[in-house]
Design a protein around this motif. Sequence first.
Motif, PDB file in Angstrom:
ATOM      1  N   ILE A  10     -35.987  62.116  29.536  1.00  0.00           N
ATOM      2  CA  ILE A  10     -34.621  60.647  29.213  1.00  0.00           C
ATOM      3  C   ILE A  10     -33.530  60.374  28.622  1.00  0.00           C
ATOM      4  O   ILE A  10     -32.209  60.576  28.589  1.00  0.00           O
ATOM      5  N   ASP A  94     -28.772  50.297  35.654  1.00  0.00           N
ATOM      6  CA  ASP A  94     -30.083  51.189  35.328  1.00  0.00           C
ATOM      7  C   ASP A  94     -30.394  51.931  37.035  1.00  0.00           C
ATOM      8  O   ASP A  94     -31.094  53.246  36.671  1.00  0.00           O
ATOM      9  N   LEU A 123     -30.655  56.159  37.099  1.00  0.00           N
ATOM     10  CA  LEU A 123     -30.964  56.427  38.782  1.00  0.00           C
ATOM     11  C   LEU A 123     -30.330  55.786  39.562  1.00  0.00           C
ATOM     12  O   LEU A 123     -29.886  54.999  39.710  1.00  0.00           O
ATOM     13  N   VAL A 147     -39.829  52.343  40.640  1.00  0.00           N
ATOM     14  CA  VAL A 147     -39.902  52.506  39.550  1.00  0.00           C
ATOM     15  C   VAL A 147     -40.026  51.164  38.314  1.00  0.00           C
ATOM     16  O   VAL A 147     -39.206  50.436  38.711  1.00  0.00           O
ATOM     17  N   GLY A 149     -39.818  50.500  33.782  1.00  0.00           N
ATOM     18  CA  GLY A 149     -39.943  51.439  32.366  1.00  0.00           C
ATOM     19  C   GLY A 149     -38.525  51.484  32.295  1.00  0.00           C
ATOM     20  O   GLY A 149     -37.738  51.648  32.916  1.00  0.00           O
ATOM     21  N   TYR A 150     -38.099  52.207  31.169  1.00  0.00           N
ATOM     22  CA  TYR A 150     -36.502  52.167  30.597  1.00  0.00           C
ATOM     23  C   TYR A 150     -35.717  50.971  31.232  1.00  0.00           C
ATOM     24  O   TYR A 150     -35.006  51.133  31.646  1.00  0.00           O
ATOM     25  N   LEU A 152     -36.370  49.076  32.869  1.00  0.00           N
ATOM     26  CA  LEU A 152     -36.647  48.831  34.498  1.00  0.00           C
ATOM     27  C   LEU A 152     -37.985  47.545  34.683  1.00  0.00           C
ATOM     28  O   LEU A 152     -39.370  47.651  34.326  1.00  0.00           O
ATOM     29  N   ARG A 159     -40.117  46.059  31.119  1.00  0.00           N
ATOM     30  CA  ARG A 159     -39.237  46.747  30.630  1.00  0.00           C
ATOM     31  C   ARG A 159     -39.456  47.702  29.583  1.00  0.00           C
ATOM     32  O   ARG A 159     -38.644  48.587  29.147  1.00  0.00           O
ATOM     33  N   ASP A 163     -40.915  55.657  29.286  1.00  0.00           N
ATOM     34  CA  ASP A 163     -41.204  56.781  30.311  1.00  0.00           C
ATOM     35  C   ASP A 163     -40.776  55.928  31.727  1.00  0.00           C
ATOM     36  O   ASP A 163     -41.162  54.541  31.238  1.00  0.00           O
ATOM     37  N   ILE A 164     -40.424  56.235  32.200  1.00  0.00           N
ATOM     38  CA  ILE A 164     -39.828  55.688  33.431  1.00  0.00           C
ATOM     39  C   ILE A 164     -41.424  55.358  34.707  1.00  0.00           C
ATOM     40  O   ILE A 164     -41.719  57.347  34.454  1.00  0.00           O
ATOM     41  N   CYS A 165     -41.936  55.041  35.204  1.00  0.00           N
ATOM     42  CA  CYS A 165     -43.295  55.060  35.982  1.00  0.00           C
ATOM     43  C   CYS A 165     -43.362  54.697  36.803  1.00  0.00           C
ATOM     44  O   CYS A 165     -42.289  53.939  37.393  1.00  0.00           O
TER      45      CYS A 165
END
Length: 174
Positions: A10, A94, A123, A147, A149-150, A152, A159, A163-165
């Motif tokens: 990221i 986002d 994204l 998804v 994270g970051y 979201l 949030r 990482d984005i998971c």
Amino acid sequence: MRVLIPAERIQARVRELGAEIDRDYPEGPVYLIAILKGACFFLADLARAMKRPARIDFIGISSYGKGKTSSGEVKLTKDLDASIEGADVLVVEDIVDSGVTLNYLMHVLKQRRPRSLRIATLLDKPERRLRPVDVTYVGFQIPDEFVIGYGLDFAENYRNLSDICVLEDPPTRP
Ligand code: IMP
Ligand code: MG
């Protein structure tokens, strides 16, 4: 949950986007407008990845109950603090999913006569698009998975993950 995009990837991609934006824009400040709340993390990193002067502002948008989002019923919950007339505006989001939110927001912002108006999204889920959205800067295209994270969230949680998971037990969606 399973990591889809680790924090290092990221950060590397955000630095690339910042450099690209620096190259693309003419002299003068870029007005970065983040859509609350999810885009705040991306905005903070993107602004620092840019060398040219950036101003920041926030806009709040709510889409009505799940079944109604696709009908395009969206409203502003928090407006910008300042005028954007004559400004180079970059809307920071986002994720673009159905496109309903940004389709509406771009319509609203265009009426305020900025000099230029573009979108940067971290994204993009192109498979889910219902409304056309013209996105200039995309961090990552991702498949149709929910998804977190970051920035979201799922029901306001997660949030703050770096990482984005992918949520393995995906929530039900419209
Ligand atoms: P759109 O109007 O359907 O494009 O919705 C965009 C908004 O939906 C984003 O700003 C997010 O708040 C939310 N959203 C869409 N997909 C996801 C996801 O996979 N995880 C978390 N939020 C999402
Ligand atoms: Mg959002």
